[in-house]
Enzyme design. Sequence first.
Site, PDB file in Angstrom:
ATOM      1  N   ASP A 164      -6.281   1.421  12.650  1.00 51.74           N
ATOM      2  CA  ASP A 164      -7.536   0.737  12.335  1.00 51.74           C
ATOM      3  C   ASP A 164      -8.393   0.540  13.575  1.00 51.74           C
ATOM      4  OD1 ASP A 164      -5.655  -0.044  10.031  1.00 51.74           O
ATOM      5  OD2 ASP A 164      -7.663  -0.623   9.358  1.00 51.74           O
ATOM      6  N   GLN A 198       0.828  -1.216   0.000  1.00 51.25           N
ATOM      7  CA  GLN A 198       0.000   0.000   0.000  1.00 51.25           C
ATOM      8  C   GLN A 198       0.859   1.262   0.000  1.00 51.25           C
ATOM      9  OE1 GLN A 198      -0.569  -2.690   1.946  1.00 51.25           O
ATOM     10  NE2 GLN A 198      -2.723  -2.887   2.515  1.00 51.25           N
ATOM     11  N   LYS A 237      -1.412  -1.314  10.251  1.00 53.30           N
ATOM     12  CA  LYS A 237      -0.863  -2.297   9.299  1.00 53.30           C
ATOM     13  C   LYS A 237       0.375  -3.014   9.854  1.00 53.30           C
ATOM     14  CE  LYS A 237      -2.247  -3.226   6.169  1.00 53.30           C
ATOM     15  NZ  LYS A 237      -3.145  -4.405   6.078  1.00 53.30           N
TER      16      LYS A 237
HETATM   17  C1  LIG Z   1      -6.461   6.183   7.652  1.00 54.11           C
HETATM   18  S1  LIG Z   1      -6.296   4.621   7.559  1.00 54.11           S
HETATM   19  C2  LIG Z   1      -5.449   3.787   8.844  1.00 54.11           C
HETATM   20  C3  LIG Z   1      -5.307   2.380   8.472  1.00 54.11           C
HETATM   21  O1  LIG Z   1      -6.518   1.902   7.970  1.00 54.11           O
HETATM   22  C4  LIG Z   1      -4.184   2.159   7.452  1.00 54.11           C
HETATM   23  O2  LIG Z   1      -2.981   2.611   8.013  1.00 54.11           O
HETATM   24  C5  LIG Z   1      -4.117   0.705   7.173  1.00 54.11           C
HETATM   25  O3  LIG Z   1      -3.476  -0.038   7.867  1.00 54.11           O
HETATM   26  C6  LIG Z   1      -4.939   0.200   6.052  1.00 54.11           C
HETATM   27  O4  LIG Z   1      -4.875  -1.181   5.910  1.00 54.11           O
HETATM   28  P1  LIG Z   1      -5.602  -1.887   4.684  1.00 54.11           P
HETATM   29  O5  LIG Z   1      -5.354  -3.347   4.917  1.00 54.11           O
HETATM   30  O6  LIG Z   1      -4.977  -1.366   3.435  1.00 54.11           O
HETATM   31  O7  LIG Z   1      -7.075  -1.547   4.794  1.00 54.11           O
END
Ligand SMILES: CSC[C@@H](O)[C@@H](O)C(=O)COP(=O)(O)O
EC number: 5.3.1.23
Length: 367
Positions: free
Chosen positions: A244, A203, A255
């Site tokens: 999250d 990402q 993440k």
């Molecule tokens: C503002 S978003 C914070 C988290 O959602 C972001 O850092 C993240 O870990 C996203 O993970 P993902 O697996 O791509 O949904």
Amino acid sequence: MNIDGQPYRTIFPDPDGVSVQVIDQTRLPFAFELRRLATLEDAAVAIRTMIVRGAPLIGVTAAYGLALAMRADASHDGIDRAVATLAATRPTAINLRWALDRVSANLRQTAPDERFARAFAEAGRIAEEDVASCRAIGAHGGQIIADLHAARGGDRPITVLTHCNAGWLATVDWGTALAPVYAAHERGVPVHVLVDETRPRSQGAALTAFELNGHGVPHTVIADNAGGHLMQHGDVDLCIVGSDRTTASGDVCNKIGTYLKALAAHDNGVPFYAALPFSTIDWTLDDGVKEIPIEERDGREVTHMTGRLPDGGFATIEVVSPGSPVANPAFDVTPSRLVTGIITERGICDASREGLYGLYPERRSAA
Ligand SMILES: CSC[C@@H](O)[C@@H](O)C(=O)COP(=O)(O)O
């Protein structure tokens, strides 16, 4: 935020008034494609397959998904079924549950024939609130960057390390961890972002780099394992990550790999901030390591990588010795003791129960 100079949001109502459009994030950074979500199933698939991802955006998409479900079945059972379907898509981001609770509570007090319109409007309000929250996070966090720039003599850019994508693509607009970067950049404070590539889904390399490119923010993509070394050599001024799910005690789930960056930051005296809206705080939890459910994803994300070929085509290739078992936990928890501060739409606080209650006093009385 901008793509090729044109402002976009990650999710927005379709002009037909009965569906929504989203940016397909599985196609970025090489192709920009919109997808139309018209049914509950469309929304559930979009979240599950990560066409949309990032905690706040997952929440907004789920809210719209519940609205879309009301077009097919606006009964009480229909609400229950839609909530169960959407809640099962991804387990870690609390915004999903928060948005479903908010919309479904509203729906239960609404006559069936008005439920679609009511839920669609409520999802729109959640989206607007998310934009406002992220903008405010940017203002508060941008000040940290500006202050650091002044404190360091003002003669060189401030280097911010971030992990995964917690930019506008993870929200409706602005982002959480990247909102302070955009705010500082707009104020003319020179900032340089070190972007962790964020294996296995990349990402950082695919989405964060794409965003920063789109906005002309100087950045460098680094391998996930480079951050500790760069911190040891004084090349990182601060870290800002998203979340999250954040416990009432200030533990931050983000993440996979975030925890290792926090450990390195702590060891090297680098400030480590988490930026998050109120919808990411789970006030029912205390110990993030023990209590937050961690999504375990398909091992194929570890064993394979997809990318662009020199001829412009795409290919998925195998990168792990065939037959080796793999594990793919998607998130980890950074304990509050490693977090310098939490940046929210209401301001900045210590990563602690007292700190969070200071910003959200109504929660102290609720507890
Ligand atoms: C503002 S978003 C914070 C988290 O959602 C972001 O850092 C993240 O870990 C996203 O993970 P993902 O697996 O791509 O949904």
